[in-house]
Motif scaffolding. Structure first.
Motif, PDB file in Angstrom:
ATOM      1  N   ARG A  10      34.740  47.585  29.665  1.00  0.00           N
ATOM      2  CA  ARG A  10      35.398  48.589  30.524  1.00  0.00           C
ATOM      3  C   ARG A  10      36.637  49.048  29.788  1.00  0.00           C
ATOM      4  O   ARG A  10      37.405  48.228  29.294  1.00  0.00           O
ATOM      5  CB  ARG A  10      35.776  47.983  31.875  1.00  0.00           C
ATOM      6  N   SER A  11      36.822  50.362  29.745  1.00  0.00           N
ATOM      7  CA  SER A  11      37.962  50.962  29.037  1.00  0.00           C
ATOM      8  C   SER A  11      38.112  50.360  27.635  1.00  0.00           C
ATOM      9  O   SER A  11      39.209  50.030  27.194  1.00  0.00           O
ATOM     10  CB  SER A  11      39.259  50.756  29.818  1.00  0.00           C
ATOM     11  N   ILE A  15      34.558  42.793  28.766  1.00  0.00           N
ATOM     12  CA  ILE A  15      34.903  42.080  29.999  1.00  0.00           C
ATOM     13  C   ILE A  15      33.948  40.908  30.241  1.00  0.00           C
ATOM     14  O   ILE A  15      34.360  39.856  30.718  1.00  0.00           O
ATOM     15  CB  ILE A  15      34.801  43.042  31.211  1.00  0.00           C
ATOM     16  N   ASN A  35      42.499  34.567  37.207  1.00  0.00           N
ATOM     17  CA  ASN A  35      42.617  36.028  37.306  1.00  0.00           C
ATOM     18  C   ASN A  35      42.117  36.656  36.014  1.00  0.00           C
ATOM     19  O   ASN A  35      42.473  36.204  34.928  1.00  0.00           O
ATOM     20  CB  ASN A  35      44.085  36.447  37.502  1.00  0.00           C
ATOM     21  N   GLY A  36      41.286  37.674  36.183  1.00  0.00           N
ATOM     22  CA  GLY A  36      40.810  38.407  35.004  1.00  0.00           C
ATOM     23  C   GLY A  36      39.665  37.741  34.269  1.00  0.00           C
ATOM     24  O   GLY A  36      39.224  38.235  33.222  1.00  0.00           O
ATOM     25  N   ALA A  37      39.123  36.633  34.813  1.00  0.00           N
ATOM     26  CA  ALA A  37      38.032  35.930  34.116  1.00  0.00           C
ATOM     27  C   ALA A  37      36.742  36.750  34.087  1.00  0.00           C
ATOM     28  O   ALA A  37      35.862  36.507  33.261  1.00  0.00           O
ATOM     29  CB  ALA A  37      37.790  34.583  34.790  1.00  0.00           C
ATOM     30  N   GLY A  38      36.604  37.684  35.017  1.00  0.00           N
ATOM     31  CA  GLY A  38      35.407  38.528  35.036  1.00  0.00           C
ATOM     32  C   GLY A  38      34.533  38.316  36.258  1.00  0.00           C
ATOM     33  O   GLY A  38      33.418  38.861  36.340  1.00  0.00           O
ATOM     34  N   LYS A  39      35.009  37.593  37.241  1.00  0.00           N
ATOM     35  CA  LYS A  39      34.195  37.276  38.428  1.00  0.00           C
ATOM     36  C   LYS A  39      33.778  38.534  39.182  1.00  0.00           C
ATOM     37  O   LYS A  39      32.602  38.726  39.479  1.00  0.00           O
ATOM     38  CB  LYS A  39      34.978  36.340  39.387  1.00  0.00           C
ATOM     39  N   SER A  40      34.761  39.395  39.491  1.00  0.00           N
ATOM     40  CA  SER A  40      34.441  40.610  40.262  1.00  0.00           C
ATOM     41  C   SER A  40      33.507  41.514  39.460  1.00  0.00           C
ATOM     42  O   SER A  40      32.578  42.112  40.024  1.00  0.00           O
ATOM     43  CB  SER A  40      35.708  41.409  40.579  1.00  0.00           C
ATOM     44  N   GLU A 143      36.053  37.046  46.912  1.00  0.00           N
ATOM     45  CA  GLU A 143      37.224  36.493  47.616  1.00  0.00           C
ATOM     46  C   GLU A 143      37.097  36.657  49.134  1.00  0.00           C
ATOM     47  O   GLU A 143      37.992  37.226  49.770  1.00  0.00           O
ATOM     48  CB  GLU A 143      38.513  37.193  47.154  1.00  0.00           C
ATOM     49  N   HIS A 174      39.359  32.060  44.820  1.00  0.00           N
ATOM     50  CA  HIS A 174      40.478  31.302  44.269  1.00  0.00           C
ATOM     51  C   HIS A 174      40.802  30.111  45.147  1.00  0.00           C
ATOM     52  O   HIS A 174      41.425  29.167  44.721  1.00  0.00           O
ATOM     53  CB  HIS A 174      41.759  32.159  44.239  1.00  0.00           C
TER      54      HIS A 174
HETATM   55  N1  LIG Z   1      38.125  49.436  36.329  1.00  0.00           N
HETATM   56  C1  LIG Z   1      38.510  48.717  35.281  1.00  0.00           C
HETATM   57  N2  LIG Z   1      38.754  49.292  34.102  1.00  0.00           N
HETATM   58  C2  LIG Z   1      39.115  48.571  33.041  1.00  0.00           C
HETATM   59  N3  LIG Z   1      39.251  47.229  33.047  1.00  0.00           N
HETATM   60  C3  LIG Z   1      39.035  46.606  34.205  1.00  0.00           C
HETATM   61  C4  LIG Z   1      38.655  47.294  35.377  1.00  0.00           C
HETATM   62  N4  LIG Z   1      38.506  46.398  36.363  1.00  0.00           N
HETATM   63  C5  LIG Z   1      38.779  45.201  35.821  1.00  0.00           C
HETATM   64  N5  LIG Z   1      39.094  45.324  34.535  1.00  0.00           N
HETATM   65  C6  LIG Z   1      39.447  44.233  33.625  1.00  0.00           C
HETATM   66  O1  LIG Z   1      38.324  43.393  33.536  1.00  0.00           O
HETATM   67  C7  LIG Z   1      38.741  42.043  33.381  1.00  0.00           C
HETATM   68  C8  LIG Z   1      38.029  41.205  34.408  1.00  0.00           C
HETATM   69  O2  LIG Z   1      38.462  41.632  35.695  1.00  0.00           O
HETATM   70  P1  LIG Z   1      37.766  41.115  37.013  1.00  0.00           P
HETATM   71  O3  LIG Z   1      38.408  41.838  38.146  1.00  0.00           O
HETATM   72  O4  LIG Z   1      36.302  41.172  36.866  1.00  0.00           O
HETATM   73  O5  LIG Z   1      38.217  39.578  36.980  1.00  0.00           O
HETATM   74  P2  LIG Z   1      38.329  38.548  38.162  1.00  0.00           P
HETATM   75  O6  LIG Z   1      37.922  37.225  37.612  1.00  0.00           O
HETATM   76  O7  LIG Z   1      37.597  39.030  39.356  1.00  0.00           O
HETATM   77  O8  LIG Z   1      39.896  38.570  38.419  1.00  0.00           O
HETATM   78  P3  LIG Z   1      40.728  38.343  39.782  1.00  0.00           P
HETATM   79  O9  LIG Z   1      40.533  36.919  40.135  1.00  0.00           O
HETATM   80  O10 LIG Z   1      42.119  38.647  39.337  1.00  0.00           O
HETATM   81  O11 LIG Z   1      40.209  39.302  40.796  1.00  0.00           O
HETATM   82  C9  LIG Z   1      40.255  42.029  33.489  1.00  0.00           C
HETATM   83  O12 LIG Z   1      40.784  41.993  32.184  1.00  0.00           O
HETATM   84  C10 LIG Z   1      40.557  43.354  34.153  1.00  0.00           C
HETATM   85  O13 LIG Z   1      41.812  43.836  33.734  1.00  0.00           O
END
Ligand SMILES: Nc1ncnc2c1ncn2[C@@H]1O[C@H](COP(=O)(O)OP(=O)(O)OP(=O)(O)O)[C@@H](O)[C@H]1O
Length: 228
Positions: A10-11, A15, A35-40, A143, A174
């Motif tokens: 992404r961008s 990810i 945070n930011g591990a990639g779960k979402s 979450e 979390h």
């Molecule tokens: N729309 C987007 N465009 C670019 N990068 C993104 C986008 N959404 C998320 N990211 C990046 O992707 C990576 C994983 O994000 P993601 O939200 O999947 O993690 P997460 O484990 O769900 O984090 P959290 O627990 O903080 O919600 C992060 O580095 C985030 O900055």
């Protein structure tokens, strides 16, 4: 569901990297990660909202999937009842009776209220009621416990217990301890990689599973850095 060598950028940033996993058809899988591990992102790929750059996802033929995103999103000018009817239509659920679902989630008195006028607690109830009417075989939740009051939490826990023998439930969270009594499997994600999938047994602490997974991951990196 089988996921094979999945990756996502992404961008311009990678990810998700080389995710290969087979998830059970029933039971609760808890996705742990910082945070930011990639779960979402992984949940969104599973739900078909994001297309992976490589790899495949294989579903069973009768598979249907519903994602509860964080934060929850509703059509602001639909009432609670209309929102639930909309979800049922979208999910092609033929003869759904909305009334008992609203009853179960304490929404009956709010049936005609516009979703944009709901308090946080009732937004959560509506989110969970949507999972109910979706009748999906796979429920993805990002979450789900965020800000949940104890009463809704209890109803949620009971409902997940009831669902888990028939559905595949995958939730990113979390709030670790609350989910320990529900989890059948634990997945640990770290920096876009899936570092552990293991069966969860009573008394297994998420904290220990997570720390062990990260230590093992770091140790395997050390071996690679040694030149092998
Ligand atoms: N729309 C987007 N465009 C670019 N990068 C993104 C986008 N959404 C998320 N990211 C990046 O992707 C990576 C994983 O994000 P993601 O939200 O999947 O993690 P997460 O484990 O769900 O984090 P959290 O627990 O903080 O919600 C992060 O580095 C985030 O900055």
């Amino acid at each position: 569901m089988k996921i094979n060598q999945l990756c996502l950028s992404r961008s311009g940033q990678e990810i998700l990297q080389n995710i290969t996993v087979e998830l059970p058809d029933t039971g609760v899988v808890v996705l742990l990660g910082a945070n930011g591990a990639g779960k979402s992102s992984l949940l969104q790929v599973m739900a078909g909202l994001l297309s992976p750059d490589c790899g495949q996802l294989n579903f069973s033929p009768d598979h249907s999937c519903y994602l509860l995103p964080e934060p929850a999103v509703f059509y602001p000018y639909l009432s609670v009842k209309e929102q639930l009817q909309f979800v049922a239509q979208q999910m092609r659920v033929a003869a759904v009776d909305i009334e008992p679902v609203m009853e179960r989630w304490g929404l009956t008195a709010m049936a005609n209220r516009l979703t944009r006028h709901l308090s946080l607690g009732f937004r959560q109830r509506l989110s969970l009621a949507q999972l109910d009417v979706s009748a999906a075989s796979m429920l993805l939740m990002d979450e789900p416990l965020n800000g949940m009051d104890p009463q809704v939490m209890q109803a949620f826990m009971q409902q997940v217990q009831a669902w888990k023998s028939q559905k595949s439930i995958i939730m990113a969270t979390h709030i670790m301890q609350d989910m320990e009594s529900l989890a059948d499997w634990v997945v640990v994600m770290h920096q876009g990689e899936l570092v552990t999938l293991r069966r969860h047994t009573d008394g297994d602490s998420f904290h220990n599973i997570y720390n062990q997974a990260i230590n093992d991951w770091q140790a395997s990196g050390d071996v690679m850095d040694d030149g092998r």
